[in-house]
Design an enzyme around this catalytic site. Structure first.
Site, PDB file in Angstrom:
ATOM      1  CG  ASP A  28      -1.685   1.381   1.414  1.00 49.56           C
ATOM      2  OD1 ASP A  28      -2.239   1.742   0.275  1.00 49.56           O
ATOM      3  OD2 ASP A  28      -1.850   1.731   2.708  1.00 49.56           O
ATOM      4  CG  LEU A  29       1.547   3.683  -2.848  1.00 53.06           C
ATOM      5  CD1 LEU A  29       1.097   4.591  -4.138  1.00 53.06           C
ATOM      6  CD2 LEU A  29       3.023   3.321  -2.896  1.00 53.06           C
ATOM      7  CG  ASP A  30      -1.684   7.824   0.671  1.00 54.33           C
ATOM      8  OD1 ASP A  30      -0.734   8.135   0.111  1.00 54.33           O
ATOM      9  OD2 ASP A  30      -2.836   8.374   0.356  1.00 54.33           O
TER      10      ASP A  30
ATOM     11  CB  SER B 165      -2.240   2.644  -3.666  1.00 54.38           C
ATOM     12  OG  SER B 165      -2.449   3.893  -2.882  1.00 54.38           O
ATOM     13  NE  ARG B 166      -8.985   1.286   0.129  1.00 51.84           N
ATOM     14  CZ  ARG B 166     -10.175   1.486   0.704  1.00 51.84           C
ATOM     15  NH1 ARG B 166     -11.411   1.505   0.384  1.00 51.84           N
ATOM     16  NH2 ARG B 166      -9.881   1.804   2.092  1.00 51.84           N
TER      17      ARG B 166
ATOM     18  CE  LYS C  48      -5.367  -0.607  -0.605  1.00 52.41           C
ATOM     19  NZ  LYS C  48      -4.200  -0.493  -0.027  1.00 52.41           N
TER      20      LYS C  48
ATOM     21  CG  ASP D   5      -2.217   2.393   6.483  1.00 52.78           C
ATOM     22  OD1 ASP D   5      -2.838   3.059   7.078  1.00 52.78           O
ATOM     23  OD2 ASP D   5      -1.938   2.111   5.302  1.00 52.78           O
TER      24      ASP D   5
END
Length: 182
Positions: free
Chosen positions: A17-19, A81-82, A121, A144
């Site tokens: 994931d990114l954020d 990622s969303r 996801k 996260d």
């Protein structure tokens, strides 16, 4: 008598994931985006207001290991990622370098393995599986958000919750959990 060291069991694909997993702040938390600017610190990029977007924990080291360590030679890297600003995320991935001249974007096959959009996801993982042919049970995922972990784990993916981003502890736990699932 010589002992043979068994080869470490590694995932065929590691997905991030990114954020709040790879970087902070999350894209929805910043009001301004590009143009982004590199700094002397490879973990920090500035937005057009001078606000720092910083890689968390050992993200840079983990990606570097996935890129250059012989153990992970056959392992692909992907993104699920969303994030609210996909274009900003893509630009950041092109700027963060795991080593000089090699960006995170290049490691995800110039964005081919970067699924960045609003959706469950599970859909991101279905697309990654379709693109790579890698089975869900051969993937490792760091995120996260417990909801995402819960959703993706139903596919058979080994999932690691990263409330503090990808730390050494989370990385080690993920690799061990993946190996134990094999």
């Amino acid at each position: 008598k010589k002992f043979r060291v068994s080869k470490m069991v590694v995932p065929k694909m590691v997905v991030f994931d990114l954020d709040a997993c790879c970087w902070m702040p999350e894209m929805y938390q910043i009001s301004e985006g590009p143009p982004f600017e590199k700094t002397e610190d490879p973990n920090i990029i500035l937005n057009n207001e001078g606000r720092e977007i910083e890689l968390l924990g050992i993200v840079l080291e983990a990606w570097r290991k996935l890129y250059e360590d012989e153990t992970f030679r056959e392992t692909k890297v992907g993104i699920a990622s969303r994030c609210d600003q996909p274009d900003w995320a893509r630009q950041l991935l092109q700027l963060y370098e795991v080593k000089p001249g090699i960006s995170m974007w290049q490691i995800v096959e110039n964005g081919y393995l970067a699924e960045i959009y609003q959706d469950d996801k599970q859909q991101h993982f279905r697309m990654l599986q379709s693109k790579t042919g890698i089975r869900f049970e051969d993937m490792l995922f760091f995120d996260d958000d417990y909801f995402n972990i819960s959703s993706v784990s139903k596919l058979g993916v080994t999932c690691v919750l990263t409330p503090d981003g990808v730390t050494q502890k989370a990385w080690d736990h993920g690799l061990a959990a993946y190996a134990n699932n094999k």
